[in-house]
Design a protein around this motif. Sequence first.
Motif, PDB file in Angstrom:
ATOM      1  N   GLN A  19       0.838  -1.207   0.000  1.00 44.66           N
ATOM      2  CA  GLN A  19       0.000   0.000   0.000  1.00 44.66           C
ATOM      3  C   GLN A  19       0.874   1.258   0.000  1.00 44.66           C
ATOM      4  O   GLN A  19       0.507   2.267  -0.614  1.00 44.66           O
ATOM      5  CB  GLN A  19      -0.966  -0.006   1.187  1.00 44.66           C
ATOM      6  N   ARG A  22       1.885   1.947  -3.528  1.00 48.64           N
ATOM      7  CA  ARG A  22       0.770   2.583  -4.248  1.00 48.64           C
ATOM      8  C   ARG A  22       0.676   4.074  -3.899  1.00 48.64           C
ATOM      9  O   ARG A  22       0.505   4.923  -4.779  1.00 48.64           O
ATOM     10  CB  ARG A  22      -0.555   1.926  -3.872  1.00 48.64           C
ATOM     11  N   MET A  23       0.771   4.391  -2.597  1.00 44.28           N
ATOM     12  CA  MET A  23       0.660   5.795  -2.175  1.00 44.28           C
ATOM     13  C   MET A  23       1.811   6.637  -2.718  1.00 44.28           C
ATOM     14  O   MET A  23       1.599   7.768  -3.167  1.00 44.28           O
ATOM     15  CB  MET A  23       0.613   5.899  -0.650  1.00 44.28           C
ATOM     16  N   ASN A  24       3.023   6.098  -2.693  1.00 43.85           N
ATOM     17  CA  ASN A  24       4.180   6.849  -3.192  1.00 43.85           C
ATOM     18  C   ASN A  24       4.079   7.104  -4.689  1.00 43.85           C
ATOM     19  O   ASN A  24       4.434   8.185  -5.168  1.00 43.85           O
ATOM     20  CB  ASN A  24       5.476   6.126  -2.851  1.00 43.85           C
ATOM     21  N   ALA A  26       1.273   7.333  -6.454  1.00 44.46           N
ATOM     22  CA  ALA A  26       0.225   8.335  -6.644  1.00 44.46           C
ATOM     23  C   ALA A  26       0.717   9.721  -6.239  1.00 44.46           C
ATOM     24  O   ALA A  26       0.421  10.716  -6.915  1.00 44.46           O
ATOM     25  CB  ALA A  26      -1.024   7.959  -5.848  1.00 44.46           C
ATOM     26  N   ALA A  27       1.492   9.814  -5.164  1.00 44.21           N
ATOM     27  CA  ALA A  27       2.033  11.107  -4.724  1.00 44.21           C
ATOM     28  C   ALA A  27       2.973  11.681  -5.777  1.00 44.21           C
ATOM     29  O   ALA A  27       2.933  12.891  -6.065  1.00 44.21           O
ATOM     30  CB  ALA A  27       2.757  10.946  -3.389  1.00 44.21           C
ATOM     31  N   GLU A 103      -5.728   9.871  -9.535  1.00 45.07           N
ATOM     32  CA  GLU A 103      -4.590   9.705  -8.617  1.00 45.07           C
ATOM     33  C   GLU A 103      -5.004   9.969  -7.178  1.00 45.07           C
ATOM     34  O   GLU A 103      -4.541   9.291  -6.257  1.00 45.07           O
ATOM     35  CB  GLU A 103      -3.428  10.614  -9.021  1.00 45.07           C
ATOM     36  N   SER A 104      -5.877  10.938  -6.956  1.00 46.08           N
ATOM     37  CA  SER A 104      -6.382  11.211  -5.603  1.00 46.08           C
ATOM     38  C   SER A 104      -7.176  10.022  -5.081  1.00 46.08           C
ATOM     39  O   SER A 104      -7.041   9.638  -3.910  1.00 46.08           O
ATOM     40  CB  SER A 104      -7.245  12.467  -5.596  1.00 46.08           C
ATOM     41  N   GLU A 106      -6.798   6.907  -6.042  1.00 46.85           N
ATOM     42  CA  GLU A 106      -5.807   5.846  -5.814  1.00 46.85           C
ATOM     43  C   GLU A 106      -5.125   6.041  -4.461  1.00 46.85           C
ATOM     44  O   GLU A 106      -4.951   5.089  -3.697  1.00 46.85           O
ATOM     45  CB  GLU A 106      -4.765   5.849  -6.940  1.00 46.85           C
ATOM     46  N   MET A 107      -4.764   7.276  -4.152  1.00 51.18           N
ATOM     47  CA  MET A 107      -4.087   7.549  -2.886  1.00 51.18           C
ATOM     48  C   MET A 107      -5.018   7.304  -1.693  1.00 51.18           C
ATOM     49  O   MET A 107      -4.609   6.711  -0.689  1.00 51.18           O
ATOM     50  CB  MET A 107      -3.557   8.980  -2.854  1.00 51.18           C
ATOM     51  N   ALA A 110      -5.488   3.457  -1.256  1.00 46.52           N
ATOM     52  CA  ALA A 110      -4.298   2.845  -0.662  1.00 46.52           C
ATOM     53  C   ALA A 110      -4.193   3.206   0.823  1.00 46.52           C
ATOM     54  O   ALA A 110      -3.857   2.358   1.657  1.00 46.52           O
ATOM     55  CB  ALA A 110      -3.044   3.286  -1.405  1.00 46.52           C
ATOM     56  N   SER A 111      -4.504   4.443   1.152  1.00 50.10           N
ATOM     57  CA  SER A 111      -4.461   4.890   2.543  1.00 50.10           C
ATOM     58  C   SER A 111      -5.483   4.142   3.391  1.00 50.10           C
ATOM     59  O   SER A 111      -5.188   3.720   4.520  1.00 50.10           O
ATOM     60  CB  SER A 111      -4.720   6.396   2.595  1.00 50.10           C
TER      61      SER A 111
END
Length: 135
Positions: A19, A22-24, A26-27, A103-104, A106-107, A110-111
């Motif tokens: 996860q 995934r977050m990195n 998307a960031a 992307e938001s 997705e983030m 994942a969060s």
Amino acid sequence: MMSRPMTMFELGQRAMSAQMVRMNAAASNLANAGSIAATEAETYRPLRAVFSEQLDAATGMSTVHVNGVFRGDTPAVRRHEPGHPLADENGDVWTSGVDENAESVEMMEASRQYQNIVEALSTAKQLMLETMRMK
């Protein structure tokens, strides 16, 4: 040689790491949304994390494996901005094809998954402590 079974905490760690990947990604994509380049080839391409299922041989439990992070094939967008310093002889520049809304989402997804894993591991820990107290 037989390997020892993975603990639930090791399984949780793998899932949490996935996860974070995934977050990195998307960031990074959000940070580069709207970036401008002089040519289509130089334009930022969004990152995509690729995962696969991996079975723990000792338990048969399914875990996640990060195969890698790769550049997506989202096409660059041509914009006519004759006054921009990177504009070509036609007055065009290229912008990244990052979809900020996607992307938001997705983030956030994942969060939420990361938080769910943390809560599950916390509950497991509490149950283990309660079991030990009962002995």
